[in-house]
Design a protein around this motif. Structure first.
Motif, PDB file in Angstrom:
ATOM      1  N   UNK A 187      97.987  -6.579  -3.030  1.00  0.00           N
ATOM      2  CA  UNK A 187      96.667  -6.994  -2.549  1.00  0.00           C
ATOM      3  C   UNK A 187      96.022  -7.968  -3.521  1.00  0.00           C
ATOM      4  N   UNK A 188      96.182  -7.691  -4.803  1.00  0.00           N
ATOM      5  CA  UNK A 188      95.778  -8.589  -5.882  1.00  0.00           C
ATOM      6  C   UNK A 188      96.882  -8.514  -6.928  1.00  0.00           C
ATOM      7  N   UNK A 189      96.843  -9.417  -7.879  1.00  0.00           N
ATOM      8  CA  UNK A 189      97.795  -9.301  -8.988  1.00  0.00           C
ATOM      9  C   UNK A 189      97.442  -8.020  -9.732  1.00  0.00           C
ATOM     10  N   UNK A 190      98.431  -7.179  -9.973  1.00  0.00           N
ATOM     11  CA  UNK A 190      98.216  -5.925 -10.683  1.00  0.00           C
ATOM     12  C   UNK A 190      97.467  -6.194 -11.985  1.00  0.00           C
ATOM     13  N   UNK A 191      96.461  -5.362 -12.281  1.00  0.00           N
ATOM     14  CA  UNK A 191      95.619  -5.573 -13.471  1.00  0.00           C
ATOM     15  C   UNK A 191      96.433  -5.567 -14.764  1.00  0.00           C
ATOM     16  N   UNK A 219     109.528  -7.534 -18.370  1.00  0.00           N
ATOM     17  CA  UNK A 219     109.387  -7.490 -16.919  1.00  0.00           C
ATOM     18  C   UNK A 219     108.040  -6.864 -16.569  1.00  0.00           C
ATOM     19  N   UNK A 220     107.089  -7.695 -16.176  1.00  0.00           N
ATOM     20  CA  UNK A 220     105.734  -7.244 -15.856  1.00  0.00           C
ATOM     21  C   UNK A 220     105.606  -7.039 -14.352  1.00  0.00           C
ATOM     22  N   UNK A 221     105.332  -5.808 -13.954  1.00  0.00           N
ATOM     23  CA  UNK A 221     105.246  -5.497 -12.523  1.00  0.00           C
ATOM     24  C   UNK A 221     104.469  -4.205 -12.314  1.00  0.00           C
ATOM     25  N   UNK A 222     103.892  -4.038 -11.124  1.00  0.00           N
ATOM     26  CA  UNK A 222     103.267  -2.754 -10.806  1.00  0.00           C
ATOM     27  C   UNK A 222     104.318  -1.648 -10.875  1.00  0.00           C
ATOM     28  N   UNK A 252      96.091 -17.153   4.940  1.00  0.00           N
ATOM     29  CA  UNK A 252      96.861 -17.213   3.705  1.00  0.00           C
ATOM     30  C   UNK A 252      96.380 -16.130   2.742  1.00  0.00           C
ATOM     31  N   UNK A 253      97.215 -15.817   1.769  1.00  0.00           N
ATOM     32  CA  UNK A 253      96.872 -14.830   0.753  1.00  0.00           C
ATOM     33  C   UNK A 253      96.306 -15.547  -0.467  1.00  0.00           C
ATOM     34  N   UNK A 254      95.317 -14.959  -1.085  1.00  0.00           N
ATOM     35  CA  UNK A 254      94.695 -15.558  -2.269  1.00  0.00           C
ATOM     36  C   UNK A 254      95.201 -14.869  -3.531  1.00  0.00           C
ATOM     37  N   UNK A 255      95.510 -15.645  -4.539  1.00  0.00           N
ATOM     38  CA  UNK A 255      95.808 -15.121  -5.873  1.00  0.00           C
ATOM     39  C   UNK A 255      94.751 -15.649  -6.829  1.00  0.00           C
ATOM     40  N   UNK A 256      94.416 -14.860  -7.817  1.00  0.00           N
ATOM     41  CA  UNK A 256      93.431 -15.275  -8.811  1.00  0.00           C
ATOM     42  C   UNK A 256      93.911 -16.550  -9.496  1.00  0.00           C
ATOM     43  N   UNK A 257      93.114 -17.592  -9.389  1.00  0.00           N
ATOM     44  CA  UNK A 257      93.529 -18.899  -9.885  1.00  0.00           C
ATOM     45  C   UNK A 257      93.555 -18.986 -11.414  1.00  0.00           C
ATOM     46  N   UNK A 258      92.758 -18.187 -12.074  1.00  0.00           N
ATOM     47  CA  UNK A 258      92.810 -18.173 -13.542  1.00  0.00           C
ATOM     48  C   UNK A 258      94.182 -17.672 -14.001  1.00  0.00           C
ATOM     49  N   UNK A 259      94.631 -16.552 -13.434  1.00  0.00           N
ATOM     50  CA  UNK A 259      95.923 -15.993 -13.810  1.00  0.00           C
ATOM     51  C   UNK A 259      97.048 -16.934 -13.401  1.00  0.00           C
ATOM     52  N   UNK A 260      96.963 -17.507 -12.203  1.00  0.00           N
ATOM     53  CA  UNK A 260      97.958 -18.477 -11.751  1.00  0.00           C
ATOM     54  C   UNK A 260      97.996 -19.666 -12.716  1.00  0.00           C
TER      55      UNK A 260
END
Length: 169
Positions: A80-84, A9-12, A129-137
């Protein structure tokens, strides 16, 4: 259904709200099957008791070992962004062929067909709209799926445990 599957389970996990939500969702996942093992990093006091000490190598080795033991990763993408850390864990899962089901509940994804919202994209700083990093997506979509509700997440986990390919869901 006896699965003997291991889920990472990967989460902040640094705000109290994160800790409570993670626990809430993992409890729902654990109820799917008593044979299911869910690794929730915040439960690993050896590296995540923030009153104690764990250096970067200890954290990286402990969590990477758990990712590599997993049959499936659940990743929370909200924020705000996908957690590092989550993004790093997704990268490890992708590199090792471990499927990922990601949960993205951000309400700003609603209204994708609203013409006013779409037109606003032409105006500087008016992205509705909210942006997510497309590489990670992309890493997730190449080896799994992204859902927008808890119910859809739980359903996909059940289907995975029954042998369904995440690419077909």
């Amino acid at each position: 259904m006896t699965t003997s599957k291991h889920i990472y389970f990967a989460a902040p996990l640094f705000a109290q709200s994160d800790l409570f939500y993670n626990q809430h969702l993992v409890e729902k996942i654990r109820k799917i099957d008593t044979e299911l093992t869910v690794y929730l990093p915040q439960e690993n006091a050896g590296i995540n008791d923030k009153t104690a000490y764990a250096d970067s190598k200890m954290i990286a080795l402990a969590d990477t070992d758990e990712v590599l033991k997993s049959d499936l990763m659940i990743a929370l993408l909200d924020g705000l962004t996908i957690d590092a850390g989550v993004a790093s864990e997704i990268g490890v899962a992708y590199a090792k062929g471990i499927p990922v089901i990601a949960l993205y509940t951000d309400s700003r994804q609603q209204g994708a067909d609203n013409l006013k919202k779409l037109k606003a994209l032409q105006t500087p700083a008016e992205n509705q709209f909210h942006y997510l990093n497309l590489y990670t997506v992309g890493l997730i979509k190449l080896n799994g799926s992204i859902v927008s509700t808890e119910d859809a997440l739980l359903e996909q986990i059940k289907l995975f445990l029954e042998g369904s390919d995440l690419h077909d869901l």
